[in-house]
Design a protein around this motif. Structure first.
Motif, PDB file in Angstrom:
ATOM      1  N   ALA A 296       0.568  -0.716   0.400  1.00 25.56           N
ATOM      2  CA  ALA A 296       0.330  -0.085   0.151  1.00 25.56           C
ATOM      3  C   ALA A 296       0.540   1.327   0.434  1.00 25.56           C
ATOM      4  CB  ALA A 296      -1.147  -0.133   1.500  1.00 25.56           C
TER       5      ALA A 296
ATOM      6  N   PHE B  93       0.374   4.200   1.842  1.00 22.66           N
ATOM      7  CA  PHE B  93       0.476   4.942   2.671  1.00 22.66           C
ATOM      8  C   PHE B  93       1.411   4.347   3.581  1.00 22.66           C
ATOM      9  CE2 PHE B  93       0.453   5.140   7.114  1.00 22.66           C
ATOM     10  CZ  PHE B  93       0.348   6.017   7.594  1.00 22.66           C
TER      11      PHE B  93
ATOM     12  N   ASP C  70      -1.859   1.129  -6.588  1.00 22.90           N
ATOM     13  CA  ASP C  70      -2.038   2.345  -6.060  1.00 22.90           C
ATOM     14  C   ASP C  70      -3.399   2.801  -6.601  1.00 22.90           C
ATOM     15  OD1 ASP C  70      -0.128   2.544  -5.190  1.00 22.90           O
ATOM     16  OD2 ASP C  70       1.303   4.120  -6.405  1.00 22.90           O
TER      17      ASP C  70
ATOM     18  N   THR D  31      -5.518   4.026  -3.450  1.00 20.06           N
ATOM     19  CA  THR D  31      -6.348   5.528  -2.998  1.00 20.06           C
ATOM     20  C   THR D  31      -7.155   6.003  -3.315  1.00 20.06           C
ATOM     21  OG1 THR D  31      -4.840   6.479  -5.084  1.00 20.06           O
ATOM     22  CG2 THR D  31      -3.174   5.504  -3.447  1.00 20.06           C
TER      23      THR D  31
ATOM     24  N   GLN E 260      -5.165   3.035   4.126  1.00 18.54           N
ATOM     25  CA  GLN E 260      -5.638   4.246   3.471  1.00 18.54           C
ATOM     26  C   GLN E 260      -7.176   4.464   3.147  1.00 18.54           C
ATOM     27  OE1 GLN E 260      -1.843   4.060   1.169  1.00 18.54           O
ATOM     28  NE2 GLN E 260      -3.841   5.123   0.529  1.00 18.54           N
TER      29      GLN E 260
ATOM     30  N   ASP F   6      -5.628   7.448   5.723  1.00 17.86           N
ATOM     31  CA  ASP F   6      -5.451   8.278   4.910  1.00 17.86           C
ATOM     32  C   ASP F   6      -6.151   9.101   3.856  1.00 17.86           C
ATOM     33  OD1 ASP F   6      -2.918   9.754   4.213  1.00 17.86           O
ATOM     34  OD2 ASP F   6      -1.840   8.084   2.996  1.00 17.86           O
ATOM     35  N   ASN F   7      -7.081   8.612   3.504  1.00 18.55           N
ATOM     36  CA  ASN F   7      -8.065   9.513   2.168  1.00 18.55           C
ATOM     37  C   ASN F   7      -8.554   9.756   3.156  1.00 18.55           C
ATOM     38  OD1 ASN F   7      -6.214   7.658   0.579  1.00 18.55           O
ATOM     39  ND2 ASN F   7      -8.282   6.302  -0.062  1.00 18.55           N
TER      40      ASN F   7
END
Length: 491
Positions: free
Chosen positions: A68, A70, A136, A140, A463, A466-467
């Motif tokens: 990933a 991240f 990716d 993401t 993710q 993070d997103n």
């Protein structure tokens, strides 16, 4: 940390911690609040059988953490997190002492599939050539824009081939039992009826990762990753408060941004009358999938698999043929139990002897069961393992079991034992948890969902958090471009 922080994250699972680290990288003061007595969520490692035998409560094998975006940026090695690669990423034993084996090498895997070798290369070769772009794009928030031109064909090919059921895909490419079982066993990680659309994508993606970054385990247990994330946050001035259950979002009045690594239902309960009826109705329609029944064993010796190669695998899919795997997964999806279920098993001490005393071993397995089931599946699971490893029961020193309801008690995000925080069906992957363009943003001002109930869904990749953090940075703090994660301090 004193006073009101810039941001609060509720839930210290991998997504919550990922969100906190991205926010802290922007120079914000961040507080993580966790119901449990320890951070980690699905990354918890505990001694639940005998002293010295360390068992991962949920996630053990981490292909997503290796691949990933991240965690590539987080740089696990610099944080003291060591990924251990087994000789064989996953194995699928078959009757008669045969087994299908997935190695790091595409060629080595194909060579073991006999007449299906060329077909296996034809399916996975193009995926590997675009593995980073595919990973990716789907992990993401890049799926909301056009992919880069150099990866467009690979991403489009993956998407089109991944739409059907895994059974359709396997029959299209393969003739023999071994290759069919191998890809179906990987697809069954998604906890879906394998006759449904999108299950081909699950099998393809996880099979691709086996040949790309592998299916590694974390030396010392999955808790090591959670602890490294907490340490990184604290080095930046953030804090994690454990043993505190949040029941009302009004607790955070005055905090500019609140991110929730929780289930959608938990968010609705915390929001109370601050939610509009339309959003509440959509959350009520959100579907949680089957649960799991899990066993952790302390063993006196390795599992005596009939096929010696299976003894070298980190993960073992214990299910027989593809047809048996499909039947085993159809049962819980339709509210039934199977007497020959698909058993997902992991043998960590194959690559990490530190998890048990000298000469001892740890081993775990779970089966998918109807949502919320409290039925004890111990005998069924052990019989299925004995089918391919006669004498297994003689190696058992102790066992610890959890039914679906107990899994939810351990981690409230596992509603009804659903460790995916929502069924990863085609509809719910496109609109997760509700059909909104910005699925992380909620109707409560400054509040965002950051759990596996948002895209890209389940697994330890960070993710979702993070997103969500990147959305909050743009909307609340005016930070248009996500700041890079801060590197680990010098050793």
């Amino acid at each position: 940390m004193k006073g009101t922080p810039d941001a609060v994250v509720v839930g210290a699972g991998p997504n919550g911690l990922a969100a906190a680290l991205r926010l802290a990288a922007a120079g914000l003061s961040v507080r993580v609040v966790e119901r449990g007595d320890r951070a980690g969520g699905g990354l918890r490692t505990e001694e639940v059988t005998l002293p010295g035998y360390r068992h991962d409560i949920c996630s053990t094998v981490h292909p997503m953490a290796a691949a990933a975006p991240f965690f590539r940026e987080f740089d696990l090695a610099s944080r003291g997190v060591r990924l251990l690669q087994p000789d064989i990423n996953f194995a699928h034993p078959l009757d008669g002492g045969r087994a299908a084996l997935s190695f790091d090498s595409l060629e080595q895997t194909a060579a073991g599939l006999g007449a299906d070798a060329a077909a296996y290369r034809r399916l996975f070769g193009p995926l590997l050539r675009h593995a980073d772009e595919i990973t990716d794009f789907f992990l993401t928030s890049a799926f909301r824009r056009l992919p880069p031109p150099h990866g467009l064909l690979g991403i489009a090919g993956f998407g089109l081939q991944g739409l059907p059921s895994v059974g359709w895909l396997a029959r299209r490419y393969f003739d023999d039992d071994a290759a069919k079982a191998l890809i179906a066993g990987a697809a069954a990680h998604g906890m879906l009826d394998l006759t449904r659309p999108l299950t081909a994508a699950l099998g393809m993606f996880l099979g691709m990762l086996s040949h790309h970054h592998g299916w590694p385990l974390i030396e010392g247990g999955s808790q090591v990753l959670a602890d490294a994330m907490v340490a990184a946050l604290e080095q930046q001035g953030g804090e994690v408060v454990t043993g505190h259950e949040v029941t009302d979002l009004r607790e955070f009045d005055g905090v500019p941004a609140v991110l929730l690594d929780t289930s959608p239902g938990a968010f609705v309960a915390m929001a109370g009358n601050r939610l509009n009826p339309g959003y509440r109705r959509w959350v009520q329609r959100y579907t949680h999938g089957p649960g799991v029944f899990k066993i952790d064993w302390a063993l006196s010796e390795p599992v005596p698999w009939t096929n010696p190669d299976v003894r070298r695998a980190g993960t073992v899919h214990v299910a027989g043929t593809m047809e048996e795997t499909i039947a085993g997964e159809a049962a819980p999806a339709h509210g039934r139990l199977s007497d020959r279920p698909y058993v997902l098993a992991v043998q960590p001490t194959v690559v990490d002897p530190s998890r048990a005393p000298k000469a001892g071993h740890v081993f775990w397995a779970y089966v998918h069961v109807p949502h919320g089931s409290t039925v004890d599946m111990t005998d069924v699971i052990e019989a299925q393992v004995e089918r391919f490893a006669p004498g297994f029961r003689d190696t058992i020193l102790a066992r610890h079991t959890m039914h679906a309801g107990q899994m939810e008690h351990w981690n409230p995000n596992d509603v009804g034992g659903d460790i995916s925080n929502g069924e990863p069906s085609l509809r719910q992957m496109l609109a997760r948890p509700v059909p909104r363009w910005n699925t992380y943003k909620t109707p409560v001002l400054g509040t965002y969902l950051a759990s596996a109930a948002t895209p890209p869904g389940p697994a330890v990749h960070g993710q979702c958090g993070d997103n969500a953090a990147q959305v909050a940075l743009r909307e609340v703090f005016g930070v248009r471009h996500a700041p890079p994660l801060r590197p680990a301090p010098p050793a």
